[in-house]
Design a protein around this motif. Sequence first.
Motif, PDB file in Angstrom:
ATOM      1  N   LYS A   1      22.151  49.402  24.666  1.00 13.19           N
ATOM      2  CA  LYS A   1      21.722  49.237  26.168  1.00 13.19           C
ATOM      3  C   LYS A   1      22.246  48.186  26.777  1.00 13.19           C
ATOM      4  O   LYS A   1      23.047  48.065  27.764  1.00 13.19           O
ATOM      5  CB  LYS A   1      20.314  49.231  26.480  1.00 13.19           C
ATOM      6  CG  LYS A   1      19.475  50.512  26.360  1.00 13.19           C
ATOM      7  CD  LYS A   1      17.922  50.134  26.505  1.00 13.19           C
ATOM      8  CE  LYS A   1      17.314  51.525  26.404  1.00 13.19           C
ATOM      9  NZ  LYS A   1      15.667  51.026  26.351  1.00 13.19           N
ATOM     10  N   ARG A   2      22.492  47.275  25.822  1.00 17.21           N
ATOM     11  CA  ARG A   2      23.241  45.747  26.440  1.00 17.21           C
ATOM     12  C   ARG A   2      24.823  46.089  26.480  1.00 17.21           C
ATOM     13  O   ARG A   2      25.278  45.510  27.471  1.00 17.21           O
ATOM     14  CB  ARG A   2      22.902  44.894  25.243  1.00 17.21           C
ATOM     15  CG  ARG A   2      21.639  43.731  25.579  1.00 17.21           C
ATOM     16  CD  ARG A   2      21.736  42.440  24.930  1.00 17.21           C
ATOM     17  NE  ARG A   2      21.530  42.817  23.483  1.00 17.21           N
ATOM     18  CZ  ARG A   2      20.463  42.898  23.032  1.00 17.21           C
ATOM     19  NH1 ARG A   2      19.401  43.133  23.768  1.00 17.21           N
ATOM     20  NH2 ARG A   2      20.218  43.186  21.639  1.00 17.21           N
TER      21      ARG A   2
ATOM     22  N   MET B   1      25.392  48.055  29.590  1.00 15.22           N
ATOM     23  CA  MET B   1      24.995  46.967  30.591  1.00 15.22           C
ATOM     24  C   MET B   1      26.324  46.285  30.944  1.00 15.22           C
ATOM     25  O   MET B   1      27.062  45.992  32.184  1.00 15.22           O
ATOM     26  CB  MET B   1      24.003  46.385  30.658  1.00 15.22           C
ATOM     27  CG  MET B   1      23.634  45.540  32.009  1.00 15.22           C
ATOM     28  SD  MET B   1      23.624  46.380  33.559  1.00 15.22           S
ATOM     29  CE  MET B   1      21.650  47.017  33.400  1.00 15.22           C
ATOM     30  N   GLN B   2      26.860  45.682  29.752  1.00 17.43           N
ATOM     31  CA  GLN B   2      27.982  44.735  29.795  1.00 17.43           C
ATOM     32  C   GLN B   2      29.190  45.302  30.375  1.00 17.43           C
ATOM     33  O   GLN B   2      30.099  44.695  31.083  1.00 17.43           O
ATOM     34  CB  GLN B   2      28.254  44.144  28.352  1.00 17.43           C
ATOM     35  CG  GLN B   2      28.979  42.997  28.377  1.00 17.43           C
ATOM     36  CD  GLN B   2      28.967  42.446  26.949  1.00 17.43           C
ATOM     37  OE1 GLN B   2      27.903  42.370  26.066  1.00 17.43           O
ATOM     38  NE2 GLN B   2      30.099  41.858  26.323  1.00 17.43           N
TER      39      GLN B   2
ATOM     40  N   ASN C   1      28.861  45.931  34.136  1.00 21.41           N
ATOM     41  CA  ASN C   1      29.255  44.739  34.713  1.00 21.41           C
ATOM     42  C   ASN C   1      30.672  44.097  34.694  1.00 21.41           C
ATOM     43  O   ASN C   1      31.189  43.845  35.996  1.00 21.41           O
ATOM     44  CB  ASN C   1      28.346  43.619  34.136  1.00 21.41           C
ATOM     45  CG  ASN C   1      26.953  43.842  34.461  1.00 21.41           C
ATOM     46  OD1 ASN C   1      26.474  44.309  35.363  1.00 21.41           O
ATOM     47  ND2 ASN C   1      26.002  43.146  33.517  1.00 21.41           N
TER      48      ASN C   1
ATOM     49  N   LYS D   1      27.005  51.973  38.334  1.00 25.86           N
ATOM     50  CA  LYS D   1      25.524  51.759  38.325  1.00 25.86           C
ATOM     51  C   LYS D   1      24.922  53.113  38.164  1.00 25.86           C
ATOM     52  O   LYS D   1      23.764  53.113  37.074  1.00 25.86           O
ATOM     53  CB  LYS D   1      24.820  50.973  39.453  1.00 25.86           C
ATOM     54  CG  LYS D   1      25.602  49.669  39.572  1.00 25.86           C
ATOM     55  CD  LYS D   1      25.064  48.641  40.921  1.00 25.86           C
ATOM     56  CE  LYS D   1      25.590  47.489  41.074  1.00 25.86           C
ATOM     57  NZ  LYS D   1      25.052  46.934  42.185  1.00 25.86           N
TER      58      LYS D   1
ATOM     59  N   ILE E   1      24.502  54.218  34.113  1.00 29.73           N
ATOM     60  CA  ILE E   1      23.256  53.660  33.259  1.00 29.73           C
ATOM     61  C   ILE E   1      22.003  53.856  33.678  1.00 29.73           C
ATOM     62  O   ILE E   1      21.142  53.454  33.175  1.00 29.73           O
ATOM     63  CB  ILE E   1      23.537  52.256  33.176  1.00 29.73           C
ATOM     64  CG1 ILE E   1      23.873  51.462  33.863  1.00 29.73           C
ATOM     65  CG2 ILE E   1      24.889  52.142  31.892  1.00 29.73           C
ATOM     66  CD1 ILE E   1      24.135  49.933  33.653  1.00 29.73           C
ATOM     67  N   ARG E   2      21.805  54.213  35.088  1.00 27.00           N
ATOM     68  CA  ARG E   2      20.347  54.741  35.683  1.00 27.00           C
ATOM     69  C   ARG E   2      19.992  56.090  35.652  1.00 27.00           C
ATOM     70  O   ARG E   2      18.762  56.234  35.453  1.00 27.00           O
ATOM     71  CB  ARG E   2      20.449  54.210  37.038  1.00 27.00           C
ATOM     72  CG  ARG E   2      20.172  52.757  37.387  1.00 27.00           C
ATOM     73  CD  ARG E   2      19.914  52.590  38.757  1.00 27.00           C
ATOM     74  NE  ARG E   2      20.668  53.609  39.751  1.00 27.00           N
ATOM     75  CZ  ARG E   2      21.428  52.933  40.689  1.00 27.00           C
ATOM     76  NH1 ARG E   2      21.797  51.924  40.645  1.00 27.00           N
ATOM     77  NH2 ARG E   2      22.214  53.885  41.516  1.00 27.00           N
TER      78      ARG E   2
END
Length: 135
Positions: free
Chosen positions: A99-100, A103-104, A107, A128, A131-132
Motif C-alpha cells: 500500500k505504501r 501511494m508513493q 504521489n 488518485k 489507489i482508491r
Amino acid sequence: HTHTQHTQAGVDDLRWIHMHKTAALLRVAVASGAILAGASPSDIERLERFASEIGLAFQIADDILDVTQSSEVLGKTAGKDVATGKATYPALLGLEESKREAMQLINSACQQLEPYGEKARPLIELAKYIIRREK
C-alpha cells in the motif's frame, strides 16, 4: 542468498513485468495524446514518467485488491493470485508495504504534473482513483 535478497529479486522482476505491461500501455496512450497535442519533448518525458508510475501503482493496487476484496466485489475470482502461487506485491512485500509503495508511486506521478497546474486536474484525479478503487 538471504530471504531479503530473494524478495528484492522477486520485486525487481515483478516491477519489470508491470513496467513492460500495464505501464507500457498507459505510457503509449499518454505519450500519443501529448504528441498529438504538440507537447515538447520534455513534457512528453514528464508525462511518460507519470504514466509509468500510475501503471505500476495500478498493478500493485490490483494485487492488493486480489487479497482484500471478495469475488463479488471484484467481479472476478478473489484470491486467485495466492492460490496459483503468482508473484504479487503483497506476497513479496506484505500488504502494508505494498500500500505504501502504491501511494508513493501515485504521489510521485502527481508531482510530475505540478508544472501544469489546474490543467492536470483530470490526470491527477485519475491517478488518485487508481489507489482508491475497490475493484
